[in-house]
Design a protein around this motif. Structure first.
Motif, mmCIF file in Angstrom:
data_model
loop_
_atom_site.group_PDB
_atom_site.id
_atom_site.type_symbol
_atom_site.label_atom_id
_atom_site.label_comp_id
_atom_site.label_asym_id
_atom_site.label_seq_id
_atom_site.Cartn_x
_atom_site.Cartn_y
_atom_site.Cartn_z
ATOM 1 N N SER A 1 0.832 -1.203 0.000
ATOM 2 C CA SER A 1 0.000 0.000 0.000
ATOM 3 C C SER A 1 0.873 1.263 0.000
ATOM 4 N N THR A 2 0.335 2.319 -0.590
ATOM 5 C CA THR A 2 1.030 3.614 -0.535
ATOM 6 C C THR A 2 0.194 4.624 0.265
ATOM 7 N N CYS B 1 0.497 1.965 4.352
ATOM 8 C CA CYS B 1 1.955 1.953 4.167
ATOM 9 C C CYS B 1 2.734 2.265 5.441
#
Ligand code: FAD
Ligand code: NA7
Length: 541
Positions: free
Chosen positions: A255-256, A289
């Motif tokens: 994930s970002t 993230c």
């Protein structure tokens, strides 16, 4: 049959270990480069981890399509699996298939433990001695000893008096029968979770001796249909490209999105979806993230799991004992309906932090409160002396007789996770300060770098390669800096050596991901190995 190129040596290279690392090393150095290689394993056959860990429930927690080698298109297309994760027998069958396909077994001597590896300053060769009393010499020494391979069994008072069966998950014999028995499991890590969930339905009674409660998310081990598998096989080029440039190499995009700034509803939605999907690394790295770096994000993930425990576990006192009190920053765990196990009438949780194990008796385990648990079988799921355990068990000596035990007395050190000063031509697969990922892609990355380095040495007629102390120190400092950017050092686990009494706390991993790791080691190679000393004796002469 190969002939030795190195003058005065029995072999060009000795490889120790027949797991993912050792097998691929023999393939690269012998099959591709034509070197004469001798390999050893103390096991009776190939498989490494998957030879030894035959306990009920033993399963990969990396998904089937990426818990394998990437190097051979032929092997990838032949791959067979039925579920999202691989059982131990499936992985062992795969390792055997690899060995058969590339005729690797003939280089191995099994049932043979290497007891000593000494570098000889005069000849520039490694002298490798085994428990069979033989010594062979070679120019290169490649160690694939495994980072989770040296088993840890705590010492308890009275342990020898116990009349029942005692087993360690990491050294599991054939033919164990747990059905109907009174079974005790000590340990609730990755392995404990697997053995507990597999044993509860078959044991007469199961007592879990838990020291630290754990955050365990569902694994989601669903059947995989042929269409999904065919699609994965068709996309392997893209899959491996993604895996090798990712962080944890688990075959999903990290994930970002930060949880820190997400709304409570958004967090709930994402965590619930991940809970339904399954996967420990996915829950920690695929949702948001910043779970491994931000206390706020970490609390959010931890609170979600704590809420699940409360919902799942019916007895409030048991639920409380199962609820972790520390942060969510050990190797992320997943299991098959783990917390549900404690609703079963044949399962008892013994909180041995509140009431520690006092001693073993002839018939079971007695706690400090005096409570006795009668047992037919005790399973130690107490983990491993991780990373350097198998190294310090051997008598390893480098230049001038310097010992590895002495060099690593304050914690293991490694340059690029593969090399150490004063130990020329030693290449450690998954050595100290290497990547923290799904491991087969990292193992392949290292073996390929090692093989390229050896090819360069042979091409240039070089005798010895070792890192400079400055380069090694800089790498170790970098690993410390990266680790300190995460929350992992704040939790006590094997990742920093905290699980072994008396072991010094040390940074043992490069935690910036496989993509960055590959860039870093390839920069050293492509830059002409500026951080290495070649033929040191000759240079100083
Ligand atoms: P190993 O497979 O550990 O092989 C090392 C070999 O060296 C052993 O066979 C040992 O007998 C031999 N050896 C050691 N010392 C000596 C000596 N002195 N003389 C002779 N032989 C010696 N990783 C993941 O990425 N995903 C997972 O899902 C996953 N699940 C795991 C589950 C369990 C239960 C365990 C224990 C580990 C798991 N791992 C997982 C980590 C796993 O160890 C690696 O993925 C991988 O198998 C390591 O391969 P290796 O070749 O480096 O070492
Ligand atoms: P782990 O993750 O190190 O777990 C070991 C477990 O055993 C853990 O719950 C420990 O409790 C417990 N333990 C260790 N020593 C004791 C003593 N003396 N008394 C009671 N309990 C004890 O090992 P695993 O095999 O589960 O997993 C290791 C890796 O291998 C894993 O990440 C996978 O990659 C495969 P603690 O938490 O220390 O209080």
């Amino acid at each position: 049959v190969e002939t030795t190129k190195t003058k005065g040596a029995d072999f060009d290279a000795v490889v120790i270990g027949a797991g993912f690392g050792g097998l691929y090393s023999v393939y690269k150095l012998r099959n591709e480069q034509g070197l004469n290689v001798k390999a050893f394993d103390r096991a009776g056959d190939v498989g490494g981890t998957w030879y030894w860990n035959r306990y009920p429930g033993a399963l990969s927690d990396t998904e089937s399509f990426v818990y394998r080698y990437s190097f051979s298109g032929e092997l990838l297309q032949k791959g067979r699996w039925k579920t999202r994760y691989l059982t131990q027998p499936e992985i062992l069958a795969y390792m055997n298939e690899v060995a058969d396909t590339y005729d690797l077994r003939r280089s191995f001597q099994f049932n043979t433990r290497v007891t000593a590896t000494h570098f000889n300053d005069e000849t520039g060769l490694w002298h490798v001695t085994t428990d069979k009393g033989e010594t062979v010499t070679a120019k290169y020494l490649i160690t694939g000893l495994g980072l989770l391979s040296a088993t840890n069994t705590p010492k308890y008072k009275g342990i020898d008096s116990f009349k029942g069966q005692m087993l360690h998950t990491g050294n599991w014999p054939e033919g164990v029968e747990l059905k109907g028995k009174r079974v005790g499991v000590i340990g609730t890590g990755s392995t404990g979770v697997q053995v507990i969930t597999a044993t509860a339905p078959i044991a007469g009674h199961l007592t879990v001796f838990q020291r630290s409660p754990q955050y365990v998310v569902p694994i989601g081990n669903t059947p995989q249909d042929e269409a999904t598998i065919a699609q994965q096989k068709a996309n392997y080029d893209d899959i491996w490209k993604q895996v090798k440039s990712s962080v944890v190499a688990f075959g999903f995009e990290e994930s970002t999105v930060p949880a820190e700034t997400a709304s409570p509803e958004e967090r709930e939605r994402v965590f619930e979806a991940a809970w339904q999907r399954g996967g420990g690394f996915y829950f920690m790295f695929g949702t948001f993230c910043d779970i491994a770096t931000s206390q706020i994000a970490n609390d959010a993930a931890a609170d979600f799991i704590k809420k699940k425990i409360k919902e799942i576990v019916k007895d409030p006192a048991t639920a409380k004992a199962l609820t972790p009190r520390d942060i969510y920053a050990k190797r992320p765990l997943c299991g098959n309906n783990y917390y549900e196990v404690y609703n079963r009438p044949n399962v008892t949780l013994a909180d041995v932090k509140a009431d520690p194990i006092a001693e073993f008796t002839a018939t079971g385990i007695r706690l400090e409160s005096g409570a006795e648990h009668e047992l037919d079988v005790v399973i130690f799921a107490t983990g491993f002396d991780a990373v350097d355990g198998n190294y310090v068990k051997m008598d390893m000596r480098g230049r001038g007789g310097v010992t590895m035990r002495d060099k690593w007395k304050d914690g293991p050190l490694g340059y690029l996770g593969m090399m150490e000063t004063d130990f020329p031509n030693l290449f450690m697969i998954l050595g100290p300060n290497g990547p923290f990922t799904n491991l087969p892609p990292s193992i392949e990355t290292q073996v390929e770098w090692i093989a390229d380095t050896i090819e360069m040495m042979e091409g240039k007629g070089l005798k010895a390669i070792e890192p400079t102390e400055a380069a090694r120190d800089e790498w170790v400092t970098l690993c410390r800096t990266i680790a300190d950017m995460t929350l992992f050092p704040k939790a006590e686990s094997w990742i920093f050596g905290a699980n072994i009494p008396g072991k010094k706390n040390a940074v043992m991993f490069y935690m910036a991901g496989i993509g960055n790791y590959r860039n870093a080691i390839n920069a050293v190679k492509d830059g002409g190995y500026q951080t290495m000393i070649f033929d040191r004796e000759m240079a100083s002469a």
